[in-house]
Design a protein around this motif. Structure first.
Motif, PDB file in Angstrom:
ATOM      1  N   LYS A  11      -1.167   5.218  -1.887  1.00 51.90           N
ATOM      2  CA  LYS A  11      -2.243   4.224  -1.806  1.00 51.90           C
ATOM      3  C   LYS A  11      -3.550   4.792  -2.345  1.00 51.90           C
ATOM      4  CE  LYS A  11      -4.544   1.151   1.515  1.00 51.90           C
ATOM      5  NZ  LYS A  11      -4.319  -0.079   0.733  1.00 51.90           N
ATOM      6  N   GLU A  29      -9.061  -6.237   0.008  1.00 46.38           N
ATOM      7  CA  GLU A  29      -8.132  -5.923   1.092  1.00 46.38           C
ATOM      8  C   GLU A  29      -8.712  -6.253   2.460  1.00 46.38           C
ATOM      9  OE1 GLU A  29      -5.602  -2.174  -0.826  1.00 46.38           O
ATOM     10  OE2 GLU A  29      -7.501  -1.803   0.203  1.00 46.38           O
ATOM     11  N   THR A  67      -5.369 -11.829   2.285  1.00 43.09           N
ATOM     12  CA  THR A  67      -4.236 -11.018   2.729  1.00 43.09           C
ATOM     13  C   THR A  67      -3.113 -11.900   3.265  1.00 43.09           C
ATOM     14  OG1 THR A  67      -5.713  -9.171   3.268  1.00 43.09           O
ATOM     15  CG2 THR A  67      -3.518  -9.168   4.291  1.00 43.09           C
ATOM     16  N   HIS A  73       2.407   0.206  -3.190  1.00 47.10           N
ATOM     17  CA  HIS A  73       0.934   0.138  -3.187  1.00 47.10           C
ATOM     18  C   HIS A  73       0.394  -0.364  -4.523  1.00 47.10           C
ATOM     19  CE1 HIS A  73       0.926   2.024   0.699  1.00 47.10           C
ATOM     20  NE2 HIS A  73       1.551   3.088   0.244  1.00 47.10           N
ATOM     21  N   TRP A  75       0.873  -4.170  -4.333  1.00 47.38           N
ATOM     22  CA  TRP A  75      -0.175  -4.791  -3.508  1.00 47.38           C
ATOM     23  C   TRP A  75      -1.488  -4.892  -4.289  1.00 47.38           C
ATOM     24  CZ3 TRP A  75      -0.177  -7.560   0.747  1.00 47.38           C
ATOM     25  CH2 TRP A  75       0.837  -7.422   1.696  1.00 47.38           C
ATOM     26  N   TYR A  90      -3.518  -8.381  -5.137  1.00 44.75           N
ATOM     27  CA  TYR A  90      -4.902  -8.638  -4.704  1.00 44.75           C
ATOM     28  C   TYR A  90      -5.807  -8.942  -5.887  1.00 44.75           C
ATOM     29  CZ  TYR A  90      -4.737  -7.378   0.294  1.00 44.75           C
ATOM     30  OH  TYR A  90      -4.514  -7.360   1.644  1.00 44.75           O
TER      31      TYR A  90
END
Length: 513
Positions: free
Chosen positions: A139, A360, A366, A458, A461, A465
């Motif tokens: 991450k 985030e 989210t 990660h 994600w 986003y």
């Protein structure tokens, strides 16, 4: 009679074959260690039962398994050698960090990339091959390189602006696939393949990746087919296929050439610090791996599978999320309000899109992404795990012999009405209640769980986003000939297969909200 062909040997041969097949059927139905488990008798006898739904019915075995569970119960035998469980309570027992867990070679040999970590079925070998890559996909490292993703998102924004001005129809599905491809190749290999700059977003590559599940299913059941195709020169495959095959071969060629170039530069005396960091750096400099694990064929398998895994998985989640979000003005307005409030709170001198950490922190964004991942996770297929050194116990009464492949399917668990009421409906509000989130923590697994959890989680994600926030903040989409049935999971292509095969035609306008 002179000259007559002697076929006296045929009768005993036929008898021997029939005796063998009869004995095999009796053994698998009555004497096999899995004979006690419920399920269709034909599936217990032969893998051709699975092959019918894989090949003839084009990837429908995942959905047939769901029907079989309704008939036979939560644990069933789905092939002569494999069990499937459809009970969320068992998920954390099967996909966990502790213990020795192998993959099932039946599925992964079909990819023809045995030297990659993803396709390494042995627990220890996988652990050794994956270790050098963990930090690269952490991450923290993804966050430190978010500028790379933002560059692609900004390029996507430029292309969307062009379409909003021209009023032309856009294949948004291909544009999203191009974005994921360019992010994956530059993050992994240090070089973007510039699909976002192509007029059609290289939609032939998307078409081929969407269809690759058919080849995976074929090589799974026809065991000689995969090695035979891998042995063929890429030029032969290129000449024998259409535009989609040519696009895929071009992708493979570029990947191999880039891998060769980086490896050559890293092993030479030339200055290495000027090279963009790639996963090849981490493999070649790893203390975990012996020299044999740093040879070209091994590294090429790793690069190809890691890059390929990060393209259509992310693109499909975005396609599904965008369709359902834009089909509900109330949800879209709520998300835009949250993004607008964030934008208004930022320093007026700040340029560009919000940073990853800021996005985030947004609860509704989210929630939207989590709901998109729930409805359309990375994979449609089941993921079998093998405990080679111990028995497994399900529900205190079913004892699974050591060495048995036991699988579960995230997609079926995410559609479980007991966990998610109105499970096939897109409802981000599921994820705005902390208590409901806490209850779902053990069964929300869009990237799987345990020792084999998705390496690029990660990175995925971050893409979700940054891409979703940009599109929602700036553009409206009017769908042309697209319905929920076109974007929702429809077949097992290993990844999610849909009726539209990734195609999503829209007209783009600037945000009116």
């Amino acid at each position: 009679m002179e000259g007559t062909l002697d076929i006296s040997w045929l009768t005993p041969l036929v008898f021997t074959i029939l005796l063998y097949l009869t004995s095999l059927v009796v053994y698998r139905l009555l004497l096999h260690p899995l004979a006690k488990f419920p399920g269709p008798k034909l599936a217990a006898v032969t893998r051709y039962y699975e092959a019918y739904y894989d090949l003839v019915q084009s990837g429908q075995y995942t959905f047939k398994i769901a029907e079989l569970h309704k008939q036979y119960g939560p644990i069933i035998r789905i092939s002569p050698f494999e069990l499937h469980v459809n009970d969320p309570r068992f998920y954390e027992k099967l996909y966990r960090q502790d213990g020795h867990w192998n993959k099932y070679d039946w599925s992964y040999d079909a990819f023809g990339a045995p030297l990659s970590a993803i396709c390494s079925t042995d627990h220890d070998l996988h652990k050794r091959r994956r270790a050098p890559l963990n930090a690269y996909f952490s991450k923290a490292n993804v966050a430190s390189r978010q500028g790379l993703i933002l560059d692609k998102v900004k390029k996507l924004r430029e292309r969307m602006n062009d379409y909003s001005i021209s009023g032309s129809e856009l294949n948004l599905g291909a544009a999203l696939s191009a974005t994921s491809t360019d992010v994956a190749t530059e993050y992994i290999l240090g070089e973007s393949y510039d699909n976002l700059n192509r007029t059609d977003f290289n939609q032939d590559l998307m078409n081929m990746l969407q269809a690759s599940g058919g080849m995976w299913r074929a090589t799974k059941h026809i065991r000689f087919l995969g090695p035979m195709m891998k042995a063929m020169p890429l030029s032969v495959l290129e000449r024998s296929g259409g535009s989609d095959v040519k696009a895929f071969v071009a992708f493979l060629k570029t990947s191999k050439m880039q891998t060769q170039r980086v490896m050559a530069e890293l092993t030479s005396n030339t200055a290495q610090e000027s090279l963009p960091r790639t996963i090849i750096h981490d493999i070649l400099r790893s203390d975990y791996l012996p020299p044999t694990e740093k040879e070209f064929d091994r590294v090429s398998d790793e690069v190809g599978t890691v890059a390929g895994a990060g393209i259509e998985t992310v693109a499909q989640t975005l396609r599904s999320t965008i369709y359902h979000l834009y089909s509900n003005p109330t949800l879209l307005h709520r998300l835009r309000t949250e993004l607008r409030d964030l934008s208004n709170s930022l320093n007026p001198e700040a340029q560009g899109e919000p940073a990853l950490a800021q996005l985030e922190s947004l609860p509704y964004l989210t929630a939207v992404i989590m709901e998109g991942l729930r409805l359309s996770p990375g994979l449609a297929t089941r993921l079998a795990r093998i405990a080679p050194d111990r028995q497994l116990v399900y529900d205190d009464k079913w004892v699974v012999p050591a060495g048995t492949p036991v699988s579960m399917t995230t997609l079926l668990m995410h559609w479980d009405e007991g966990l998610y009421p109105n499970a096939r409906k897109f409802e981000p509000e599921r994820w705005t209640d902390k208590e409901r989130i806490r209850k779902a923590e053990k069964t929300f697994a869009p990237f799987s769980r345990g020792t084999r959890i998705c390496l690029g989680m990660h990175l995925a994600w971050a893409e979700l986003y940054l891409t979703l926030a940009m599109l929602v903040s700036h553009f409206d989409f009017d769908f042309i000939g697209t319905s929920a049935g076109d974007v929702d999971p429809d077949s097992d292509q290993f990844i999610i297969g849909t009726k539209s095969k990734g195609r999503m035609i829209v007209r783009v306008t600037l945000c009116r909200d």
